[in-house]
Every structure is written in structure tokens, then in C-alpha cells.
Design an enzyme around this catalytic site. Structure first.
Site, PDB file in Angstrom:
ATOM      1  CB  CYS A  10     -11.435 -22.221  18.369  1.00 51.55           C
ATOM      2  SG  CYS A  10     -10.166 -22.315  17.102  1.00 51.55           S
TER       3      CYS A  10
ATOM      4  CG  ASP B 253      -2.192   0.848   1.003  1.00 52.92           C
ATOM      5  OD1 ASP B 253      -2.237   1.597   0.011  1.00 52.92           O
ATOM      6  OD2 ASP B 253      -3.109   0.784   1.850  1.00 52.92           O
TER       7      ASP B 253
ATOM      8  CB  CYS C 297      -6.901 -23.214  15.818  1.00 54.88           C
ATOM      9  SG  CYS C 297      -6.406 -22.119  17.155  1.00 54.88           S
TER      10      CYS C 297
ATOM     11  CB  CYS D 258      -8.198 -23.068  20.706  1.00 53.27           C
ATOM     12  SG  CYS D 258      -8.268 -21.333  20.253  1.00 53.27           S
TER      13      CYS D 258
ATOM     14  CG  ASP E 244      -6.052   5.493  -2.822  1.00 54.84           C
ATOM     15  OD1 ASP E 244      -4.902   5.250  -2.382  1.00 54.84           O
ATOM     16  OD2 ASP E 244      -7.069   4.985  -2.314  1.00 54.84           O
TER      17      ASP E 244
END
Ligand code: GUN
Ligand code: ZN
Length: 686
Positions: free
Chosen positions: A287, A97, A289, A292, A137
Site C-alpha cells: 500500500c 445508533d 498510503c 505505509c 429495534d
């Protein structure tokens, strides 16, 4: 000019799509989410590294900020020296960016800019080897007046066209701005496309998301995308909150970036698909994952801050990954609507945003496939703006032909249509001259076209469970049937005793009616004649039509498979086949010849030179498409013709006509048979 990037749409669902985006030899699948990498903290203690993003989390694209890199002497020199990929130790695709966001966050009001010129920052991104750079921009806030937003837009567009001159072999992102002014958003999108941009983010939307203005976000995306068109990969700038991702993807956003995984983690926040929670309010993790599975909230609470934030960032990344996977699965199987509908329950502002789709029916219809695999309606008021609803009702109104009938029998409980006992009664009634119509939430569904998508693929709630006003709507949608009926009407629930059925069953007539009406629903009216008449010749009664058709059915299910007519020397001419999945016809080359000869639409015009390949059975690439009928949608049967109208082939459109025309890469029509195909039968003239 050799293009730097390539975007190919492979599959569509609603206005969303599965695509492949290639830049400088690296390819990613879209929709995709790029984690934001802060160049200042790469290598910091407990921070997630770019290598880890790639190898553990599977991210093959990341985004970082060139303005921050350029601002610090050490980073700037390293980046110029070694290049961005080496500096970050990351060999996937890197987007950068430009500093626009910094000028919005830290600049002091209107006109305040960062200390770099628009062309300097683009050249810098090019020089450090970014794969996709971004122009400087003007970040236009939603509260800008029309005049200010227009002035900002003119500046952005001017910078865009000048930046295209210095981008080198880097792809360049030119954002859509325009604040909360939809005409400017659309103008912005159109100008960016006409400028030749090959990548565009929708910018200036962070303030909308931060203040939960998701309905406005929907309008902004639709306006921007209407201008951009479907062929330009579209990035929703700053959208990393899981809640909005399914809706944005369904509207045609292809890329997202998320800084939130790390920012939230620093504040002790834990992301799930529907909300974020503070760690201090949690005593277990919903969760599984790796983070977790290994830790409990109490473990994290006791850790030093950095370590805790590192683990929370990783959980947040797993969570985002799960959501992005689910979005891709839904787009592939044609259930993104259902996923969007679920997201309406995540927050009242999301509910309003999803309801806002009712105002964008036309936009959704333009890209939505003709049929998808399933159709599950839970919120019926909302589902009525699905393209399937509108198309079916319109088709029945315009193309369906009421059979020569005695009584009209209405089955009032749609849930019963597939019970064996009910089916038997309905079949007997229709083949003995009753006109059977099922009352459904889609509107009246004549029983003869019931196999056709979306009727028999739909799963609706039971009639008794619907709110009164929805039921009233359904009942009043049956009014045209009363008007089209020429005899007695009987209503049957499917439970009580069936009404007496008179006359002898004639299954062949019923099948002929089915074929004729499905053909009419699919191909419509051609030069004043129904497509059925074009294919089979004119007919007065279904009995007469039945005597002319050879209908082959599946031995196992009894469903129609192939439709042929008698040809010379006792040979059968195969015109149509019925797809089991959606009850719609595919055209054989002889069927296509007949529609083509009558001047049918559904045409895709290709350059004569490449048309020769299509005639041999090869697919049509979008870049060779000269024009296409504007009502072509993904999944439609189309005629591939040359510049002077000659038929080359028949096939299935993979994308809408607009995308076919605007796309520079990808397959537009999957050819089934070409006129010179070795497999195809040669023309027959009666
Ligand atoms: N990051 C978040 N929003 C924007 C935007 O509008 N423009 C740019 N360049 N970056 C952003
Ligand atoms: Zn987790």
C-alpha cells in the site's frame, strides 16, 4: 409535511446507484461509509479524531452510539448541554445508533433489553442534535425461528411507528429485521416503507458476516430491498469489511458503517481490499498510503501498542477510502459488475455469494440501465445472469425480424468480427442477400444489429480458451438460427477463405434492415405492428424500405447518425438519431409523435400542470410522476404524457419506473424535446 431529508438517485448500475443524501442542509454522496466513533475514546491518545476523519480522510458522515453516551453521566450531560456536534468537534453529518447492538452483544438471551425505553432513546438522540437517529429495534439473529422472528418484527415495527412521533427534526432510521426468513425480510422492508420511513438500515446481519455466510447475506439484502423499494436510502448495518462492499453496493446498499478499522487495528490487523493480514506476518506493506509510505512493518512492530494501533487504524481508513472510491467510479462508469466479479476471487464464500446472483436475475434486471459503457466478461457462466444477456436474447427471440435472405452465413469466431478484412466480407455478404449471424457468448447476434449494445461493446475470452460445457452452450444457443433460416447454411471462422458471395451488393438495403431491427429491438411491437412499421409505414422488402428512408452517416466512421423520411415541400422529417456509444436510437419529437399516435408504451404519466413545463423542454421530476410503464429502465427513451394521454415531451429515463414512482426527489426523465419547445418542429400531418 416538510421532509427532513432528501434522497436523489443520479446514476444507476446494476441495482446499485450514485445518490445524494441531504439531511438538515448537509449533503453527502452515496455509496458512503461512516467510520464508527467510540464516544468513550474520542480524544484518547493516538485515537483518530472526528476532525481528522473529516479533514484528512474526507468523511462527511460518521456514526456513534447514543446508548453509550447516555449511559455515562459525564458524556450524557455534555451531549445534552453542548450538543453532539460540538461535543465531538465534528460539523459533518452524524448518525447515532440506539443500543440495540449492545443488547444483542451483552444482553443475556431472548427478551433481555437495555435499560432504556424505546421512546426515551429516540428522544435522547433528538435532544443531543443527532442528524439521523435510530430506533431501538429488536436484533433478530439468523437462527431465530419464524415465530420468534415475526414476534420481534412486530415489536420493531410498533416501535418504529411510535418513534416517528417523537423524532422531531432529526431523520429516523428504522431497520429491516426478520432474521433469515426472506418473507419476513420483505414484509419488514415493505412495512418500513409504508410507515413513511426515509432511511432504513438492514439489521441483524453481523452474525452472517462474522460466519462468512455471504450467500445468505445476498438473499437477505435482496429480500429487504425488494420490500423497501429503490427510493429509500439503505444502510447495511455493521458491514465494514472491504471484501463485501462492492457486492453490497451492486445490490443497492447506499451506506455502510465500519468499526472494523479500529477494532482490527487493536488486534494488529491490516486491511486490504481482499483480506486482512496480521502485522506479525508481514515484512512489507502492499500500500502507498501516508502510513505505509512512511513506515515498514518492522517499525510498527517495535512501537508501543497504542501508537501501533493508531497507525494501523489510519492505514485501514485509507484502505476503506480507496475501496469506496473505486465503488463509486465503477458505478459511474457502469463497471460495477466487473468489480463484483473480481471480488469473487477474494474468498470461497465470496465466490458462492457472487454466484448467488444467478438466483436474483429478476431483481437485478428491474433497476439495471439499458446500456452501460463497456461489457467485459471473464467468467462466462456467471455473466449469463447479467441483465444485458437476458435482454438481448429475449429481444432477438421476440422482436428481431429475419430479413428476406438466401444463405445463412455464421461467423463462428466472435473475436474476428472487427478485423477490417472480415468486416468487408460480412458487409458484402449481408448486402447481397445473405443473412449474417455472429456466434457469440451472448447467443446468436445478427450482424445487422451488431452495433447495438451489448454486442459490439463486449469483450469476451477467445473461443478456444473456454471450457467445453460453455462452448457447448454457445453452440446450442445457435439452434433457433437454424430453424429461422430458409436456405443453405455456411459456417465461416473468419480465417480461411470466405465462402463465395453471389449477387450484387446493396448497402442501402442493409442499412435499412439495420435501422428497422434496431428500432424493433428497442421499441418492440406496438398495437400488433413492429415499431419500424409504425415509424416508417409498412414494408415488404428491405429494398423498398431503403427507398423510403434518408439515412445520414458519419463521414469519418460510416456509422448511421440520423434517420429521416421525406416530408412535404421537400423538407426532411428527422425521426431518430443513433448514439455512437451504445448503438441505440434516441427519439426526435416527430418520432415520438408517431410512436405515441400508434399507442406505444414507454410512457411516463405526469400531472398536467407540470407537464406544461416538460412540453417546453424542462426535465421531469420524480415527485410529479403519476404512473410509468413498468418495463422502463434507466436509459430508456420515454414519452412524457399527461393524465389524459396527451404527449408533452420525449426524453431519456434516468431511473427505473419503480424508482420514478416511489422517489420523492430527483430527476426521472431528462427531456430532450418538448412539444412546445421552441427548438422542436411543429406537428406535421401527412
Ligand atoms: N448494528 C449492527 N446491527 C444492528 C442492528 O440490527 N440494529 C441496530 N440498531 N444496530 C446495529
Ligand atoms: Zn497503507
Amino acid at each position: 409535511m416538510e421532509t427532513i431529508s432528501k434522497f436523489e438517485v443520479r446514476e444507476c448500475d446494476l441495482a446499485g446507484r450514485i445518490g445524494r443524501f441531504t439531511v438538515r442542509g448537509k449533503t453527502i454522496e452515496t455509496p458512503n461509509l461512516m467510520p464508527v466513533v467510540n464516544p468513550n475514546i474520542v480524544g484518547g491518545e493516538n485515537a483518530v479524531t472526528p476532525v481528522e476523519l473529516r479533514e484528512t480522510f474526507g468523511h462527511d458522515i460518521i456514526i456513534t452510539n447514543s446508548y453509550i453516551i447516555r449511559r455515562g453521566d459525564r458524556l450524557r450531560e455534555r451531549a445534552l448541554d453542548e450538543g453532539l456536534h460540538k461535543m465531538l468537534d465534528y460539523d459533518g453529518m452524524i448518525m447515532t445508533d440506539s443500543g440495540t447492538f449492545q443488547s444483542y452483544m451483552y444482553g443475556s438471551g431472548k427478551g433481555k433489553e437495555v435499560d432504556v425505553t424505546p421512546l426515551e432513546i429516540v428522544a435522547f438522540q433528538r435532544d443531543i442534535g443527532s442528524d439521523i437517529g435510530t430506533i431501538l429495534d429488536r436484533f433478530t439473529v439468523p437462527s431465530s425461528t419464524w415465530e420468534d422472528a415475526k414476534q420481534d418484527l412486530d415489536i420493531t415495527l410498533d416501535r418504529g411507528s411510535r418513534s416517528l412521533e417523537v423524532m422531531g427534526d432529526m431523520e429516523l432510521a428504522i431497520p429491516v429485521q426478520g432474521g433469515a426468513h426472506m418473507d419476513l425480510r420483505e414484509l419488514s422492508g415493505r412495512s418500513v416503507r409504508e410507515m413513511g420511513a426515509a432511511y432504513s438500515p438492514i439489521g441483524g446481519v453481523v452474525p452472517l458476516m462474522e460466519s462468512y455466510r455471504y450467500s445468505d447475506l445476498v438473499d437477505v439484502i435482496v429480500a429487504g430491498k425488494t420490500g423497501l423499494g429503490p427510493s429509500i436510502p439503505t444502510h447495511l448495518f455493521g458491514a465494514g469489511h472491504p471484501m463485501v462492499l462492492p457486492l453490497a453496493a451492486a445490490l443497492g446498499c447506499d451506506l455502510f458503517d465500519s468499526a472494523s478499522y479500529a477494532k482490527f487495528a487493536q488486534d494488529g490487523r491490516y486491511m486490504t481490499r481482499d483480506r486482512t493480514r496480521h502485522l506479525r506476518d508481514m515484512d512489507s506493506f502492499p500500500c502507498s498510503c501516508p502510513v505505509c509510505s512512511r513506515y515498514d512493518p518492522s517499525d510498527l512492530k517495535e512501537m508501543p501498542e497504542r501508537e501501533r494501533a493508531g497507525l494501523l487504524s489510519r492505514h485501514n481508513l485509507w484502505s476503506l477510502r480507496g475501496i469506496m472510491n473505486e465503488i463509486r467510479i465503477s458505478l459511474k462508469e457502469g463497471t460495477i459488475w466487473e468489480m463484483v466479479e473480481r471480488s469473487a476471487s477474494y474468498h470461497p464464500a465470496m465466490y458462492s455469494a457472487v454466484r448467488r446472483l444467478e438466483q436474483h436475475k429478476g431483481y437485478l434486471e428491474e433497476s439495471a440501465p439499458r446500456s452501460t459503457r463497456r461489457f467485459m466478461c471473464s467468467d462466462l457462466t456467471l455473466s449469463r445472469c447479467r441483465p444485458e444477456f437476458q435482454r438481448f436474447t429475449d429481444g432477438v427471440g421476440s422482436y428481431y425480424q429475419t430479413p428476406d435472405h438466401g444463405r445463412t452465413m455464421i461467423l463462428t469466431d466472435w473475436g474476428r468480427v472487427h478485423s477490417t478484412k472480415v468486416e468487408e466480407v460480412l458487409k458484402r455478404a449481408s448486402s447481397s442477400g445473405d443473412w449474417v449471424v455472429i456466434r457469440t457468448p451472448l447467443g446468436p447476434a445478427p450482424y445487422d444489429i451488431e452495433d447495438m449494445y451489448p454486442v459490439s461493446q463486449s469483450v469476451f475470452p477467445q473461443p478456444g480458451s473456454l471450457p467445453d460445457e460453455v462452448m457447448e452452450d454457445i453452440v446450442s444457443s445457435m439452434e433457433p438460427i437454424r430453424q429461422g433460416s430458409n436456405g443453405e447454411m455456411v459456417h465461416w471462422t473468419g480465417v480461411d477463405d470466405p465462402p463465395g458471395i453471389e449477387g450484387a451488393a446493396n448497402e442501402a438495403s442493409f442499412l435499412a434492415l439495420k435501422v428497422a431491427n434496431i428500432v424493433r429491438m428497442q421499441f418492440g411491437i406496438i398495437g400488433g405492428k413492429g415499431a419500424d412499421e409504425v415509424l416508417f409505414g409498412s414494408w415488404d422488402t428491405t429494398r423498398e424500405l431503403a427507398s423510403r428512408l434518408i439515412i445520414k452517416r458519419s463521414r469519418r466512421t460510416g456509422k448511421i447518425r440520423n434517420v429521416m423520411v421525406p416530408g412535404p415541400d421537400g423538407k426532411e422529417i428527422h425521426l431518430l438519431s443513433l448514439r455512437a456509444e451504445d448503438g441505440m436510437f434516441t427519439l426526435k419529437i416527430e418520432g415520438a409523435r408517431r410512436l405515441h399516435g400508434a399507442g406505444s408504451g414507454w410512457r411516463v404519466v405526469v400531472e398536467d400542470e407540470t407537464g406544461e413545463y416538460n412540453a417546453q423542454g424542462y426535465n421531469v421530476f420524480c415527485k410529479f410522476v403519476r404512473s410509468a410503464d413498468e418495463n422502463i429502465r434507466p436509459g430508456d427513451e420515454v414519452l412524457v404524457v399527461g393524465e389524459n394521454g396527451d404527449l408533452f415531451a420525449v426524453g431519456k429515463a434516468t431511473v427505473s419506473s419503480r424508482l420514478m414512482l416511489e422517489a420523492k426527489a430527483g430527476v426521472g426523465v431528462k427531456v430532450r424535446e418538448g412539444v412546445k419547445d421552441k427548438k422542436a418542429p411543429q406537428p406535421f400531418s401527412p
